[in-house]
Design a protein around this motif. Structure first.
Motif, short mmCIF file in Angstrom:
data_model
loop_
_atom_site.label_atom_id
_atom_site.label_comp_id
_atom_site.label_asym_id
_atom_site.label_seq_id
_atom_site.Cartn_x
_atom_site.Cartn_y
_atom_site.Cartn_z
N THR A 155 4.60 0.78 -11.07
CA THR A 155 3.14 0.77 -11.22
C THR A 155 2.75 1.63 -12.42
OG1 THR A 155 2.80 2.73 -9.86
CG2 THR A 155 2.93 0.60 -8.71
N HIS A 156 1.47 1.58 -12.77
CA HIS A 156 0.97 2.44 -13.86
C HIS A 156 1.16 3.91 -13.49
CE1 HIS A 156 -0.65 -0.80 -16.22
NE2 HIS A 156 -1.37 -1.24 -15.21
N ALA A 157 0.89 4.25 -12.25
CA ALA A 157 1.04 5.64 -11.82
C ALA A 157 2.49 6.09 -11.93
CB ALA A 157 0.54 5.80 -10.38
N LEU A 158 3.42 5.20 -11.57
CA LEU A 158 4.84 5.56 -11.67
C LEU A 158 5.23 5.80 -13.13
CD1 LEU A 158 7.59 5.81 -10.11
CD2 LEU A 158 8.04 3.49 -10.87
N LYS A 159 4.77 4.95 -14.02
CA LYS A 159 5.09 5.13 -15.44
C LYS A 159 4.55 6.46 -15.94
CE LYS A 159 5.28 0.21 -16.62
NZ LYS A 159 4.69 -0.90 -17.42
N ASP B 210 0.83 -1.20 0.00
CA ASP B 210 0.00 0.00 0.00
C ASP B 210 0.87 1.26 0.00
OD1 ASP B 210 -2.36 -1.41 -0.03
OD2 ASP B 210 -2.61 -1.41 2.15
N SER B 211 1.95 1.23 0.74
CA SER B 211 2.82 2.41 0.80
C SER B 211 3.46 2.69 -0.54
CB SER B 211 3.90 2.22 1.88
OG SER B 211 4.72 1.11 1.58
N THR B 212 3.83 1.62 -1.28
CA THR B 212 4.41 1.80 -2.61
C THR B 212 3.42 2.45 -3.55
OG1 THR B 212 5.84 -0.13 -2.33
CG2 THR B 212 5.43 0.61 -4.57
N LEU B 213 2.18 1.98 -3.51
CA LEU B 213 1.15 2.55 -4.35
C LEU B 213 0.92 4.02 -4.00
CD1 LEU B 213 -1.32 -0.46 -4.31
CD2 LEU B 213 0.13 0.25 -6.21
N ASP B 214 0.95 4.33 -2.72
CA ASP B 214 0.78 5.71 -2.28
C ASP B 214 1.90 6.60 -2.81
OD1 ASP B 214 -1.53 5.07 -0.94
OD2 ASP B 214 -0.57 4.91 1.03
N VAL B 215 3.15 6.09 -2.76
CA VAL B 215 4.30 6.85 -3.26
C VAL B 215 4.11 7.19 -4.73
CG1 VAL B 215 6.76 6.70 -3.83
CG2 VAL B 215 5.98 6.01 -1.57
N ALA B 216 3.71 6.19 -5.52
CA ALA B 216 3.53 6.41 -6.96
C ALA B 216 2.43 7.42 -7.23
CB ALA B 216 3.23 5.08 -7.64
N GLU B 217 1.32 7.32 -6.51
CA GLU B 217 0.22 8.25 -6.71
C GLU B 217 0.61 9.68 -6.33
OE1 GLU B 217 -2.51 7.78 -8.19
OE2 GLU B 217 -2.57 5.58 -8.36
N ARG B 218 1.34 9.80 -5.20
CA ARG B 218 1.79 11.14 -4.79
C ARG B 218 2.77 11.71 -5.81
NH1 ARG B 218 2.30 8.77 0.30
NH2 ARG B 218 4.56 8.78 0.10
N LEU B 219 3.65 10.85 -6.31
CA LEU B 219 4.63 11.30 -7.30
C LEU B 219 3.92 11.81 -8.55
CD1 LEU B 219 7.63 11.53 -8.09
CD2 LEU B 219 7.47 9.22 -9.03
N LEU B 220 2.91 11.08 -9.01
CA LEU B 220 2.16 11.51 -10.18
C LEU B 220 1.47 12.85 -9.93
CD1 LEU B 220 0.98 11.01 -12.97
CD2 LEU B 220 -0.79 9.60 -11.91
N GLU B 221 0.89 13.01 -8.74
CA GLU B 221 0.21 14.25 -8.40
C GLU B 221 1.19 15.43 -8.37
OE1 GLU B 221 -2.22 16.10 -4.56
OE2 GLU B 221 -2.12 13.92 -4.85
N GLU B 222 2.35 15.22 -7.75
CA GLU B 222 3.34 16.30 -7.64
C GLU B 222 3.97 16.60 -8.99
OE1 GLU B 222 6.12 15.74 -4.45
OE2 GLU B 222 4.59 14.90 -3.13
N ALA C 100 11.39 8.50 -8.21
CA ALA C 100 11.15 7.53 -9.28
C ALA C 100 12.30 6.55 -9.41
CB ALA C 100 10.92 8.27 -10.60
N ASP C 101 13.54 7.06 -9.31
CA ASP C 101 14.71 6.18 -9.38
C ASP C 101 14.66 5.11 -8.30
OD1 ASP C 101 15.96 7.40 -11.56
OD2 ASP C 101 17.06 8.82 -10.31
N SER C 102 14.30 5.50 -7.09
CA SER C 102 14.29 4.55 -5.97
C SER C 102 13.24 3.47 -6.20
CB SER C 102 14.04 5.27 -4.64
OG SER C 102 12.72 5.80 -4.58
#
Length: 493
Positions: free
Chosen positions: A227-231, A162-174, A217-219
């Protein structure tokens, strides 16, 4: 044993919320036969905890998928639902060759995509009548010892918490929210260069927020948590990098700006060149003159051989997508580090710890500032370094690469695709080393090209004491930009 089943099962930890990918290497010796090798996947449905399982079976050269109702008693896992879907596809596997079975689970779309040695085999959709499927709970591999032997190794499981998914979603938002002013940056770069205070993009304050997001993103890529959000976030970040790098290209289009940059850099380069040249002539050459001549002769011959064999001095990856190459490189990076440690132990050198996958920031900078580079030309995203105290040791290391590494060791078999022998011809700043680009011989699907830097300890000592590595980013960005405009740091009014 003839006609005997052998299997092993792996239960996925409960805290691993969403496994997005399963990768495993397998080999069938003897001949391709029915029931050659199996990988069974057990999935859990979210609302009622129902279990469904897929058989992934290799019959001769075909991959067959169908429902499995067998339980894993030792794990307390028993299927009570079915996919009601499957397929049979010829996937062109070869007896005696290591193949890669790659399972990619798309939870939002509720489907599973299967690849064999980087070739897409097919897609199976979850049966969502019972509910939404949300978790892979077990993997079982098995073989049937009948007229041959089946092997498997290197099981890799990418889990998304769940934390990984949250990171990707936050990254996409920012990434979407990040505002940049590349016109103002163009003016700033010109003013800084005029005062001989040119800063590379990696050190410029205007890039700090963007760079911080790219490091996130690198990490995630290094952890294989894609994830899709990270991509989506990476795509947006690279687009914003394009805007900022365009400011550097525009600012340095003026020859007067570039001349000011040369005035800033030439004294620094002269100081490093004097240090490197002294160490090379008075330490390396003086102590190992005959050994150096033997090494240079061998290195030049091997370089020519590699160019002739591959008909090119520039190796390429099997993808032209930067994110995909970075993901592949992060998966192979531990093997590169292992080779560096092996060379250090075998020939009495020292492995340089801390090497990691090249960042998306630097990779994209390198591509953008170049006039003739595509992502596929990046041969050093996965990388490592090793230093030796004598030319004989460096010679032995190059012989090791040229002979294919440890051919009997699957982790150490290598195929060299480029040799840069900078002991024979130094860089503009006087630095000398050998760069070896290769891929692992058993990597038949992706064939990821990587790089190992072989250095002499005397030269490395000079670099560390003079702080050259810190200044290198400035020199590198400046020379890349000059070459982009058809200029050279050696050309000054």
């Amino acid at each position: 044993y003839d006609h005997a089943w052998h299997s092993g099962s792996i239960a996925i930890p409960q805290k691993a919320q969403m496994a997005s990918r399963v990768i495993i290497d397998f080999k069938i010796d003897g001949y391709l036969r029915p029931n050659g090798w199996y990988c069974n996947l057990y999935f859990e449905e979210r609302a009622h905890g129902r279990i469904a399982a897929l058989v992934c079976k290799f019959d001769c050269s075909s991959l067959k998928l169908y429902d499995l109702m067998d339980s894993l008693p030792s794990r307390g896992i028993a299927p009570d639902s079915q996919f009601n879907a499957g397929f049979t596809k010829d996937v062109d596997i070869v007896a005696g060759r290591w193949e890669e079975f790659d399972v990619r689970i798309d939870w939002p779309e509720q489907k599973v995509v299967f690849y064999v040695s980087n070739r897409k085999a097919g897609t199976v959709a979850f049966n969502t009548d019972p509910g939404i499927w949300h978790k892979l709970v077990a993997v079982q591999v098995s073989g049937y010892a009948k007229g041959g032997t089946s092997y498997w190794k290197n099981l890799r499981l990418s889990t998304l918490t769940d934390s990984t998914l949250d990171v990707a979603e936050r990254l996409l938002e920012e990434a979407n929210a990040l505002q940049l002013d590349h016109n103002a940056l163009t003016r700033t770069i010109m003013e800084e260069a005029a005062e001989k205070k040119f800063l590379p993009p990696s050190d410029h304050p205007a890039f700090s927020d963007l760079l911080d997001l790219i490091k996130v993103a690198d990490s995630q890529i290094n952890l294989q948590q894609v994830t899709h959000a990270l991509k989506e976030a990476v795509l947006i970040l690279l687009q914003k990098l394009d805007q900022m790098f365009a400011a550097y290209i525009a600012a340095t289009a003026d020859a007067d700006v570039r001349d000011k940059m040369k005035e800033q850099l030439l004294p620094m380069l002269g100081r490093y060149a004097r240090g490197y040249n002294w160490a090379y002539k008075d330490l390396v050459c003086w102590n190992d003159e005959e050994a150096l001549a033997n090494y240079l002769k061998f290195a030049n011959a091997q370089k020519a051989k590699v160019i002739e064999e591959y008909s090119s001095a520039k190796p390429t990856q099997r993808s032209n997508d930067l994110l995909e190459i970075s993901i592949w490189s992060s998966a192979v990076q531990p093997r590169v580090t292992l080779v560096c440690k092996h060379l250090a132990d075998k020939f009495g050198g020292q492995h340089l710890s801390g090497a990691s996958v090249k960042s998306l920031f630097r990779s994209h900078e390198k591509i953008t500032f170049s006039n003739d580079m595509e992502p596929e030309n990046l041969a050093d995203i996965a990388r490592g370094g090793v230093q030796f105290s004598s030319v004989e040791q460096i010679h032995d290391a190059l012989k090791w690469f040229s002979s294919g590494g440890e051919k009997g060791n699957n982790d150490m078999g290598v195929t060299v695709v480029r040799i840069k022998n900078r002991f024979g011809e130094a860089s503009v700043g006087g630095w000398r080393d050998a760069l070896i680009n290769f891929f692992f011989t058993d990597d038949t699907s992706r064939r990821v090209v990587v790089e190992i830097q072989v250095m002499h300890s005397h030269l490395l000592t000079i670099r560390e004491h003079m702080g050259a590595h810190h200044d290198y980013s400035t020199y590198r960005a400046a020379t890349d930009l000059m070459e982009h405009h058809g200029d050279s740091i050696k050309n000054i009014k």
